[in-house]
Design a protein around this motif. Sequence first.
Motif, short mmCIF file in Angstrom:
data_model
loop_
_atom_site.label_atom_id
_atom_site.label_comp_id
_atom_site.label_asym_id
_atom_site.label_seq_id
_atom_site.Cartn_x
_atom_site.Cartn_y
_atom_site.Cartn_z
N ALA A 72 -8.43 14.19 -7.26
CA ALA A 72 -7.08 13.86 -6.74
C ALA A 72 -6.23 14.87 -7.44
O ALA A 72 -6.42 14.74 -8.80
N GLY A 124 -0.59 13.03 -10.12
CA GLY A 124 0.33 12.72 -9.47
C GLY A 124 1.62 12.41 -10.38
O GLY A 124 1.71 12.53 -11.43
N VAL A 162 -3.72 8.82 -5.81
CA VAL A 162 -4.27 9.14 -4.37
C VAL A 162 -5.59 8.69 -4.36
O VAL A 162 -6.55 9.16 -5.26
N ILE A 217 -4.26 11.89 2.55
CA ILE A 217 -3.15 11.01 1.80
C ILE A 217 -2.85 9.79 2.74
O ILE A 217 -2.31 8.96 1.90
N ALA A 268 1.78 15.82 -1.88
CA ALA A 268 0.63 14.91 -2.18
C ALA A 268 0.53 14.13 -3.48
O ALA A 268 0.24 13.07 -3.83
N ARG A 315 1.57 5.28 2.17
CA ARG A 315 0.50 5.74 1.57
C ARG A 315 -0.11 4.80 0.74
O ARG A 315 0.12 3.49 0.50
#
Length: 397
Positions: A53, A56, A63, A69, A210, A397
């Motif tokens: 992943a 982030g 994620v 996603i 993402a 998400r």
Amino acid sequence: MHPTTSLTQRTTVLLVGALLVLLTGCGSGGEQNEARGTKQAAPPVEPRKTAAAPAGLPGMPPVQDPQDIYAADRPGMLSPAVKNFPSRVYVPNTNSNTVSVIDPATYKVVDTIPVGVQPQHVVPSWDLKTLWVNNNRGHTLTPIDPATGKAGEPVDVHDPYNLYFTPNGKYAVVMASLDRELVFRDPHTMETRHTEPVSCYGVNHADFSADGRYFIVSCEFSAELLKVDTEKVKVVGRQRLPFEGAMPQDVKLSPDGKTFYIADMIAHGVWVLDGEKFTEPALIPTGKGAHGLYISRDSKEMYIPNRGEGSISVFDFARNKLTKKWWLPDGGSPDMGGVSADGKVLWLSGRYDSEVYAIDTKTGKQLARIPVGSGPHGLAVYPQPGRYSLGHTGVFR
């Protein structure tokens, strides 16, 4: 024993011994390499590498699946925060200054909520607990409690054409279209934290990468796209679309997080953009007045309402092409909306026809055509699956 004889015998013994060692080594080594395997036999098998992943934005929920996603948006995956909310469709009527509330089980309007001047979109908050009505020319946000359907006191916010939330929940991002600003605010009180002026005209829609570290913004009135650094709250890229008079609208990231799609109601199609490189995008023609972009609950398809011709194009991600086109009986102006929590119904506002369409996502059949107020726009289907909201009419998400 004669010295010469003794030396010859010893030499013979040594040669035979060496030969036996050599033969034993070749025989057993080869046999074990092929059949049994030894530590010095074949090289070790490397473990299968799985996609990691992306690292982030600080504070962003991790994620779940780097290949999808939208993995948290499957049917039934409602957050505990929304499980007790009644299922409703909230429709902002831009010209009527109201929000029509539809019960999706009966296809009937069950309430009409007075709000501010020119409501454009109904936006779920990052924490999923509030629906914000963007009263664009009234310069307010009206909060609606989705548990009760009751509106609270309006909050003063200038030029709130659209509203998003950073993936870590740190900021609400107001798309101040006529002010030509991105205004980063406290996501609860809506107090201003940072104002980022923009050089383009008509900032209106967006979606985040993402990893949440940047987002792409469409500029409706100057045919441009912006790239914004989320953490630095700064515009870091700008480009003009390669189409005279282009009018970009909704923005949506592909399930694999590699591609941004931007609907364009003048180019009559969808732009395909590499967000990382931010190079010139390519156009996929869909239909007249392409406007919204909505992902199916299984992340396999994207629904594209073509407002100018009364149709919905369906894009298949795996096949990388349009596979279906659904036409509304008696025409219409399908605009903004969302997918039902179970994934079976696509809800779209009829921008110029004072109505809302319910469409079967398997067959494309129109299930209902519901009269509402004048100028219905960014309707929100609520609740929907997902861990948190990025804003607009419901990007989860």
